[in-house]
Design a protein around this motif. Structure first.
Motif, mmCIF file in Angstrom:
data_model
loop_
_atom_site.group_PDB
_atom_site.id
_atom_site.type_symbol
_atom_site.label_atom_id
_atom_site.label_comp_id
_atom_site.label_asym_id
_atom_site.label_seq_id
_atom_site.Cartn_x
_atom_site.Cartn_y
_atom_site.Cartn_z
ATOM 1 N N ASP A 166 52.153 56.154 78.972
ATOM 2 C CA ASP A 166 53.099 55.380 78.169
ATOM 3 C C ASP A 166 54.541 55.773 78.440
ATOM 4 O OD1 ASP A 166 50.797 54.206 77.080
ATOM 5 O OD2 ASP A 166 51.926 53.771 75.246
ATOM 6 N N LYS A 167 54.752 57.046 78.753
ATOM 7 C CA LYS A 167 56.099 57.501 79.122
ATOM 8 C C LYS A 167 56.524 56.822 80.428
ATOM 9 C CE LYS A 167 58.394 61.659 80.110
ATOM 10 N NZ LYS A 167 58.128 62.962 80.674
ATOM 11 N N MET A 168 55.577 56.733 81.341
ATOM 12 C CA MET A 168 55.871 56.062 82.613
ATOM 13 C C MET A 168 56.245 54.598 82.369
ATOM 14 S SD MET A 168 53.126 55.150 85.578
ATOM 15 C CE MET A 168 53.547 53.993 86.883
ATOM 16 N N LYS A 169 55.490 53.932 81.484
ATOM 17 C CA LYS A 169 55.747 52.516 81.205
ATOM 18 C C LYS A 169 57.117 52.289 80.575
ATOM 19 C CE LYS A 169 52.361 50.603 78.923
ATOM 20 N NZ LYS A 169 51.226 50.694 77.969
ATOM 21 N N GLN A 170 57.628 53.348 79.908
ATOM 22 C CA GLN A 170 58.934 53.213 79.243
ATOM 23 C C GLN A 170 60.097 53.595 80.153
ATOM 24 O OE1 GLN A 170 58.301 55.646 75.781
ATOM 25 N NE2 GLN A 170 56.679 54.260 75.087
ATOM 26 N N HIS A 171 59.794 54.080 81.363
ATOM 27 C CA HIS A 171 60.869 54.469 82.287
ATOM 28 C C HIS A 171 61.767 53.253 82.549
ATOM 29 C CE1 HIS A 171 62.959 55.765 85.903
ATOM 30 N NE2 HIS A 171 62.593 57.008 85.613
ATOM 31 N N PRO A 172 63.097 53.446 82.495
ATOM 32 C CA PRO A 172 64.005 52.292 82.630
ATOM 33 C C PRO A 172 63.844 51.529 83.947
ATOM 34 C CG PRO A 172 65.201 54.391 82.639
ATOM 35 C CD PRO A 172 63.816 54.683 82.185
ATOM 36 N N SER A 173 63.293 52.158 84.970
ATOM 37 C CA SER A 173 63.092 51.445 86.234
ATOM 38 C C SER A 173 61.775 50.680 86.257
ATOM 39 C CB SER A 173 63.108 52.431 87.407
ATOM 40 O OG SER A 173 64.317 53.140 87.434
ATOM 41 N N ILE A 174 60.852 51.039 85.368
ATOM 42 C CA ILE A 174 59.510 50.452 85.395
ATOM 43 C C ILE A 174 59.317 49.417 84.278
ATOM 44 C CG2 ILE A 174 57.034 50.987 85.217
ATOM 45 C CD1 ILE A 174 57.803 53.796 86.385
ATOM 46 N N ALA A 175 59.866 49.724 83.097
ATOM 47 C CA ALA A 175 59.663 48.856 81.928
ATOM 48 C C ALA A 175 59.989 47.378 82.200
ATOM 49 C CB ALA A 175 60.460 49.382 80.740
ATOM 50 N N PRO A 176 61.120 47.072 82.878
ATOM 51 C CA PRO A 176 61.433 45.638 83.090
ATOM 52 C C PRO A 176 60.406 44.927 83.969
ATOM 53 C CG PRO A 176 63.326 47.045 83.615
ATOM 54 C CD PRO A 176 62.162 47.953 83.420
ATOM 55 N N LEU A 177 59.695 45.678 84.801
ATOM 56 C CA LEU A 177 58.738 45.054 85.719
ATOM 57 C C LEU A 177 57.476 44.571 85.002
ATOM 58 C CD1 LEU A 177 59.023 47.551 88.729
ATOM 59 C CD2 LEU A 177 60.103 45.298 88.505
ATOM 60 N N ILE A 178 57.143 45.228 83.873
ATOM 61 C CA ILE A 178 55.921 44.832 83.158
ATOM 62 C C ILE A 178 56.231 44.161 81.820
ATOM 63 C CG2 ILE A 178 54.421 46.554 84.249
ATOM 64 C CD1 ILE A 178 54.787 48.269 81.678
ATOM 65 N N GLU A 179 57.535 43.994 81.548
ATOM 66 C CA GLU A 179 57.997 43.380 80.309
ATOM 67 C C GLU A 179 57.255 42.065 79.993
ATOM 68 O OE1 GLU A 179 60.535 44.161 78.091
ATOM 69 O OE2 GLU A 179 60.166 42.260 77.039
ATOM 70 N N GLY A 180 56.741 41.958 78.786
ATOM 71 C CA GLY A 180 56.093 40.716 78.358
ATOM 72 C C GLY A 180 54.649 40.577 78.797
ATOM 73 N N GLY A 181 54.163 41.547 79.548
ATOM 74 C CA GLY A 181 52.786 41.467 80.029
ATOM 75 C C GLY A 181 51.778 41.744 78.922
ATOM 76 N N GLU A 182 50.573 41.215 79.089
ATOM 77 C CA GLU A 182 49.516 41.459 78.116
ATOM 78 C C GLU A 182 48.517 42.446 78.703
ATOM 79 O OE1 GLU A 182 46.053 39.139 75.564
ATOM 80 O OE2 GLU A 182 47.218 38.034 77.049
ATOM 81 N N MET A 183 48.413 43.626 78.071
ATOM 82 C CA MET A 183 47.519 44.656 78.582
ATOM 83 C C MET A 183 46.080 44.280 78.248
ATOM 84 S SD MET A 183 45.643 47.637 78.321
ATOM 85 C CE MET A 183 45.911 48.809 76.990
ATOM 86 N N LYS A 184 45.242 44.224 79.288
ATOM 87 C CA LYS A 184 43.858 43.774 79.038
ATOM 88 C C LYS A 184 42.794 44.818 79.354
ATOM 89 C CE LYS A 184 44.389 38.787 79.160
ATOM 90 N NZ LYS A 184 43.903 37.528 79.731
ATOM 91 N N GLU A 185 43.198 45.925 79.967
ATOM 92 C CA GLU A 185 42.209 46.989 80.169
ATOM 93 C C GLU A 185 42.914 48.313 80.469
ATOM 94 O OE1 GLU A 185 38.002 46.609 81.995
ATOM 95 O OE2 GLU A 185 39.273 47.304 83.650
ATOM 96 N N TYR A 186 42.323 49.356 79.927
ATOM 97 C CA TYR A 186 42.781 50.725 80.166
ATOM 98 C C TYR A 186 41.624 51.473 80.809
ATOM 99 C CZ TYR A 186 43.672 55.637 78.772
ATOM 100 O OH TYR A 186 43.828 57.003 78.738
ATOM 101 N N ALA A 187 41.886 52.175 81.900
ATOM 102 C CA ALA A 187 40.801 52.849 82.614
ATOM 103 C C ALA A 187 41.226 54.250 83.023
ATOM 104 C CB ALA A 187 40.414 52.045 83.855
ATOM 105 N N ALA A 188 40.247 55.092 83.260
ATOM 106 C CA ALA A 188 40.512 56.447 83.748
ATOM 107 C C ALA A 188 39.503 56.764 84.833
ATOM 108 C CB ALA A 188 40.394 57.459 82.613
ATOM 109 N N HIS A 189 39.921 57.571 85.782
ATOM 110 C CA HIS A 189 39.031 57.891 86.895
ATOM 111 C C HIS A 189 39.511 59.169 87.573
ATOM 112 C CE1 HIS A 189 35.839 56.725 89.600
ATOM 113 N NE2 HIS A 189 36.607 56.894 90.649
ATOM 114 N N LEU A 190 38.576 59.923 88.126
ATOM 115 C CA LEU A 190 38.956 61.097 88.905
ATOM 116 C C LEU A 190 39.076 60.707 90.376
ATOM 117 C CD1 LEU A 190 36.667 63.890 87.392
ATOM 118 C CD2 LEU A 190 39.067 63.418 86.872
ATOM 119 N N ILE A 191 40.053 61.302 91.036
ATOM 120 C CA ILE A 191 40.232 61.075 92.470
ATOM 121 C C ILE A 191 40.049 62.409 93.183
ATOM 122 C CG2 ILE A 191 41.811 60.228 94.256
ATOM 123 C CD1 ILE A 191 43.347 58.813 91.933
#
Lengths: 432, 95
Positions: A257-282
């Motif tokens: 969520d901190k990443m999503k609020q970064h001033p360089s990133i937030a405008p790119l996803i502005e207004g989007g509808e979040m439809k899935e949250y996932a986690a995975h190991l790499i």
């Protein structure tokens, strides 16, 4: 089940589908077992598809594979809390077919890939978890599943069961994964109108952009973040090494969520509808973390074998290639009338060593260790670089020579002259 | 405080009621021998919570099946960790 197969493939991800397809095409009797409701329903990736790897298996994949956008632009950003310094590479050469890379949505792609394997003659059963391997002495002779009368037998088993590699661990083929060898990534998918995405990223229909990021967004941990454009959605996520996550108090979702609020990133996803949250190991342990990948009656492919090139963000292509090579090894042995013994299956390792998979992993074998021990690459440098760029760009009456001197001093003050030289050497060693 | 439940609400699950696929072997070890209780920080689905009395409570219904908890519990190895039965657990729509 009294029926016996030539080969059982555990998993219907990139490695499992590549293996099942190649085995079926090679005329072997193959059973593929997937624990998800459908192929792909347990699988998580960014996701970028590298054409070369799938082309070697299904040359005309572009005809009907579910592809999102082909990539024409790659951005690499180094971020501090308020800025990014980046390189952008966009080329019309990437806009000419056959395209080199695509964004994909795994749940869709994996179903398509599995359908190809079934059309080639593989039998896939879903909603079935393999609970352990059946052993006769040291030889794998089949699998135990959670279905009634769950034993199924085969001459060989390909373990394409993903990063957690439970079956090989339980069978004692390799020890439990170490926190320093895996990254935990969390991601979200945000839906936006197609035209909005195309306007925001200055791209046409079907064209896509990738942003790879590192810097203070990983909160001092060794990690990277990404943002990919799909047709009508944007996926973004962040991943850091588990050994680092273990030592601090920020939750993965707070980091995202901190990443999503970064001033360089937030405008790119502005207004989007979040439809899935996932986690995975790499699996990011690299060359030195690759376990023994074959034995009597068994082979390991994909994430289960730690086949990921962390520095180049490549994994699915290594998964497909290792799945294909494991299957080819079995097809060749079968055709030659040879048994699937460990000495014969050593040919799989020889194929891996001869391919880009092990060559690339070997090239970057020092990288994980160097980045683990030198967190300044994720903390101090992004801030220094950002401040330096700002100093040069901001017009404030200070002469340029003084600005350059101040920048030089800021680097020396943070890392010392020897520190800077050492870091340059370490970075070069990691990439050598 | 960010609620992970709001994120998990978007996800699709088929919960195997009464048959959790991850279980804490010995709760006493979490309470008395594990100072950090990092599972309560690192689990991306927030399945582990710290109770006031030092206990760790696990509710695996929202599990994203990543494996983090099992791997970071490397000092005490205090988890029984299996995949859910076939067809159960998280079912990614996009992945």
């Amino acid at each position: 089940m009294a029926e016996k197969f030539d080969v059982i493939v555990v998993g219907a991800g990139m490695a499992g589908n590549a293996a099942a397809y190649t085995l079926a095409k090679g005329g072997l009797k193959v059973l593929q077992i997937e624990r998800g409701e459908t192929p792909g329903s347990k699988n998580v990736q960014g996701a970028i598809l590298y054409s070369d790897a799938i082309e070697k298996i299904i040359p005309d994949f572009r005809d009907d594979a579910p592809l999102e956008r082909h990539l024409i632009e790659q951005r690499v950003w180094v971020l501090d809390d308020s800025s990014y310094v980046g390189t952008h590479y966009r080329s019309e050469d990437f806009n000419k077919p056959p395209y080199n890379r695509y964004t994909i949505i795994r749940a869709h792609f994996d179903q398509w890939f599995n359908k190809k394997a079934r059309e080639a003659g593989a039998l896939t059963i879903c909603e079935t978890t393999v609970t352990e391997l059946l052993l006769d002495g040291k030889k794998v002779v089949g699998v135990m599943t959670d279905r009634k009368g769950g034993e199924i037998y085969a001459d060989a088993v390909i373990l394409a069961d993903g990063v957690n590699s439970r079956l090989a661990t339980k069978a004692g083929f390799h020890p439990e994964i170490k926190p320093k060898d895996v990254a935990l990534a969390v991601k979200e998918i945000h839906f936006l109108p197609q035209e909005t995405i195309e306007a925001r990223f200055n791209i046409g229909e079907e064209e896509g952009v990738v942003i790879e990021m590192a810097g203070t967004i990983s909160d001092g941990m060794m990690g990277t973040a990404f943002l990919y454009t799909n047709k009508e959605s944007i996926t973004l996520g962040i991943g850091c090494m588990l050994s680092d996550f273990k030592k601090q108090k920020t939750t993965p979702y707070e980091l995202l969520d901190k990443m999503k609020q970064h001033p360089s990133i937030a405008p790119l996803i502005e207004g989007g509808e979040m439809k899935e949250y996932a986690a995975h190991l790499i699996p990011e342990g690299g060359y030195n973390a690759v376990p023994q990948v074959y034995g009597d009656g068994w082979l390991i492919a994909g994430d289960a074998g730690m086949f990921v090139n962390g520095i180049h963000r490549e994994g699915s292509n290594l998964a497909m290639t290792t799945g294909m090579l494991a299957a080819q090894t079995l097809v060749e042995l079968k055709q030659a009338g040879k048994a699937f013994t460990a000495p014969n299956l050593a040919q799989y390792k020889a194929k891996l060593d001869d391919s880009f998979v092990m060559k690339d992993l070997k090239k970057y074998r020092r990288m994980p260790d160097i980045f683990h021990k030198n967190k300044q690459f994720f903390t101090t440098y992004p801030e220094l670089i950002s401040k330096a760029a700002q100093k040069l760009i901001r017009v404030d009456g200070v002469d340029k020579k003084t600005k350059e001197k101040e920048i030089k001093q800021s680097f020396v003050a943070s890392r010392s002259v020897f520190g800077l030289i050492g870091d340059a050497f370490r970075f070069w060693r990691a990439m050598e | 405080m960010l609620k992970v439940e709001e994120k998990l609400f978007q996800d699709r699950y088929r919960v195997d009621s009464g048959r959790p696929h991850i279980q804490i072997k010995d709760g006493e070890i979490c309470t008395h021998k594990c100072a950090e209780q990092q599972c309560t920080v690192c689990c991306p689905a927030g399945c582990y919570t710290q109770e006031g009395n030092g206990k760790v409570v696990l509710i695996a219904d929202g599990c994203l099946e990543c494996g983090t908890c099992r791997i970071i519990c490397d000092e005490h190895r205090n988890l029984e960790w299996e995949w859910p039965r076939g067809g159960f657990g998280i079912l990614f729509k996009f992945g």
